[in-house]
Design a protein around this motif. Structure first.
Motif, short mmCIF file in Angstrom:
data_model
loop_
_atom_site.label_atom_id
_atom_site.label_comp_id
_atom_site.label_asym_id
_atom_site.label_seq_id
_atom_site.Cartn_x
_atom_site.Cartn_y
_atom_site.Cartn_z
N PHE A 1 105.16 -31.70 44.46
CA PHE A 1 103.96 -32.45 44.05
C PHE A 1 103.89 -33.76 44.82
CE2 PHE A 1 102.22 -35.84 41.29
CZ PHE A 1 100.91 -35.38 41.17
N ARG A 2 102.72 -34.06 45.34
CA ARG A 2 102.49 -35.36 45.97
C ARG A 2 101.11 -35.84 45.57
NH1 ARG A 2 103.16 -35.37 52.13
NH2 ARG A 2 100.99 -34.72 52.17
N GLY A 3 101.06 -37.00 44.94
CA GLY A 3 99.78 -37.51 44.49
C GLY A 3 99.72 -39.02 44.59
N SER A 4 98.51 -39.54 44.57
CA SER A 4 98.29 -40.98 44.62
C SER A 4 97.89 -41.48 43.24
CB SER A 4 97.18 -41.32 45.63
OG SER A 4 97.55 -40.92 46.93
N TRP A 5 98.35 -42.68 42.91
CA TRP A 5 97.93 -43.28 41.66
C TRP A 5 96.42 -43.44 41.64
CZ3 TRP A 5 101.87 -43.01 38.69
CH2 TRP A 5 103.16 -43.41 39.07
N LYS A 6 95.82 -43.25 40.47
CA LYS A 6 94.39 -43.55 40.37
C LYS A 6 94.16 -45.04 40.63
CE LYS A 6 90.36 -43.41 37.39
NZ LYS A 6 89.82 -43.19 36.03
N ASN A 7 95.03 -45.88 40.07
CA ASN A 7 95.01 -47.32 40.35
C ASN A 7 96.27 -47.64 41.16
OD1 ASN A 7 92.69 -47.71 38.73
ND2 ASN A 7 93.95 -47.90 36.89
N GLN A 8 96.10 -47.84 42.45
CA GLN A 8 97.24 -48.06 43.31
C GLN A 8 97.72 -49.51 43.25
OE1 GLN A 8 96.68 -46.63 47.29
NE2 GLN A 8 95.88 -44.65 46.64
N PHE A 9 99.02 -49.68 43.48
CA PHE A 9 99.59 -51.01 43.60
C PHE A 9 99.30 -51.54 45.01
CE2 PHE A 9 102.06 -48.88 40.37
CZ PHE A 9 102.36 -49.87 39.44
N ARG A 10 99.06 -52.83 45.11
CA ARG A 10 98.86 -53.46 46.42
C ARG A 10 100.22 -53.82 46.99
NH1 ARG A 10 93.63 -55.31 47.35
NH2 ARG A 10 94.44 -56.93 48.73
N PRO A 11 100.54 -53.33 48.20
CA PRO A 11 101.86 -53.60 48.79
C PRO A 11 102.18 -55.09 48.90
CG PRO A 11 100.75 -51.87 50.01
CD PRO A 11 99.74 -52.41 49.04
N GLU A 12 101.16 -55.93 49.12
CA GLU A 12 101.44 -57.36 49.27
C GLU A 12 101.90 -58.00 47.96
OE1 GLU A 12 96.83 -56.95 49.16
OE2 GLU A 12 98.57 -55.84 49.92
#
Length: 412
Positions: free
Chosen positions: A184-195
């Protein structure tokens, strides 16, 4: 987010003497597996779905007491005979319905000993119900077989799971190997900002601290506070549900209070409680501090499954005769090995290979919203929100450590 798991079951023949979408009824089995793996201070990651599918493949070829034990352990006893196979089909099919938003692969394979006659009905049903690939090998060529099966595993897990089996796992008496891979590989609906990712102290349950990369965001999530009504779990604890794109899949994080070790919370975890958490978290604005982490674990499931009541398939009393039909030594088949290897990586965007970011200390600000500070051990579940199917379950006792040489101490 990248998560995957794999389970392999080896069946051996005579001569070997080593010791509409329904809700998923295997949740209790999943929790029981977890409780048999806990203890110590190690991270845990495994795939209950992978175990259930592999045992489903064995069940298809089992008869008598061997069949009864599998059905009882998996929670199928109350179902009419054979209904569980179509149920497993529906549950896995539901995972593909929103696969435009994430990548999920469920792959099954049968490796059969050449020259041995297997029941054509069993093979046909394996292809139909589990979409299993069927290949013929010579298990006496153990090194070549291990290389072939490990290559199949790598191919179906994007190269993340390697060397699942070795040449020592096979011999001239091995008759069949079932392999199940979950990716499984998925992206968060609300992603964290790397900065916003910074170094932060993570407190282990033994009182020591390590430095890790802590992600941060303020956003809309499903959140709740729960209590077991006693001091057993340390009183109130937090539950955070973070959906992936499409919202069918989510990660459920269960976090005790800072001063409460995870071991105090783990005993209360039961299947009905998983549903209670999922049904009672409310959408609201939450401040989330979550460490980046990567967990990988290989588990020998034979002893665990025996403790859960699946005993006969691992002994010479196993009845797996449906796999071989009229084959003379069909009733001499039994399971020689049950292994799972799983991998989980959590990053800012949820996808594999997140970019590195600045390593300076986080400071706590005025709390305006509920705050989930996962700077100490926590329990997690990756599940399908519609069916309740649990793809992965585990805990993080220690995330990835940032060595002192990797960041500027003055910034701390």
């Amino acid at each position: 987010m990248l998560i995957l798991g794999l389970l392999s079951i080896l069946l051996l023949g005579p001569g070997y003497r080593a010791a509409d979408i329904p809700e998923d009824p295997t949740a209790e089995f999943s929790v029981r597996l977890y409780h048999h793996m806990q203890g110590g201070d190690e991270n845990i990651i495994f795939s209950p779905l992978s175990v259930a599918l592999a045992l489903g493949m064995v069940e298809l070829g089992a008869r008598g007491a061997s069949l009864t034990e599998i059905r009882q352990a998996l929670g199928f006893s109350h179902l009419p005979k054979d209904v569980e196979f179509s149920m497993l089909q529906n549950l896995t099919g539901a995972l593909y319905e929103d696969d435009a938003r994430y990548i999920i692969r469920l792959a099954n394979s049968l490796f059969l000993q050449s020259g041995v006659t297997f029941n054509p009905t069993f093979l046909r049903l394996m292809r139909k119900l589990f979409r299993a690939e069927v290949e013929t090998v010579d298990f006496s060529e153990s090194a070549a077989v291990a290389e072939q099966i490990n290559g199949w595993v790598e191919n179906h897990t994007e190269g993340k799971i390697r060397d699942l089996l070795s040449a020592d796992d096979f011999s001239s008496v091995t008759r069949l190997t079932l392999v199940n891979a979950v990716y499984f590989r998925g992206s968060w609906k609300n992603q964290f900002r790397p900065e916003n990712t910074r170094t932060f102290s993570f407190s282990k349950d033994d009182g020591s601290e390590v430095q890790t990369l802590m992600m941060y965001q303020q956003g809309e999530f499903y959140y709740g506070e729960f209590s077991d009504g006693s001091s057993e779990a340390g009183g109130v604890y937090q539950v955070l549900e973070m959906p992936y794109e499409g919202e069918d899949m989510s990660m459920l994080i269960v976090l005790p209070r800072q001063e409460v070790p995870l071991a105090a919370l783990e005993p209360i975890i039961k299947a009905p409680l998983l549903e209670e958490w999922a049904n009672n978290v409310k959408r609201q604005k939450v401040e989330v501090y979550l460490p980046k982490f990567k967990v990988e674990q290989k588990i020998d499931l034979r002893e665990t499954l025996q403790d859960l009541g699946i005993k006969k398939i691992f002994t010479k009393d196993a009845d797996l005769s449906a796999m071989t039909g009229e084959m003379a030594d069909g009733k001499d088949l039994f399971i020689g090995k049950a292994v799972q290897k799983a991998y989980l990586e959590v990053t800012e965007e949820g996808a594999e290979g997140a970019a590195g970011s600045g390593m300076i200390a986080l400071t706590r600000t005025l709390v305006l919203y509920p705050q989930v500070m996962a700077d100490h051990p926590f329990f997690f579940v990756i599940r399908n929100r519609r069916t309740g199917s649990i793809l992965f379950m585990g805990r993080v006792m220690m995330p990835e450590v940032v060595e002192s040489s990797d960041f500027d101490n003055d910034s701390m």
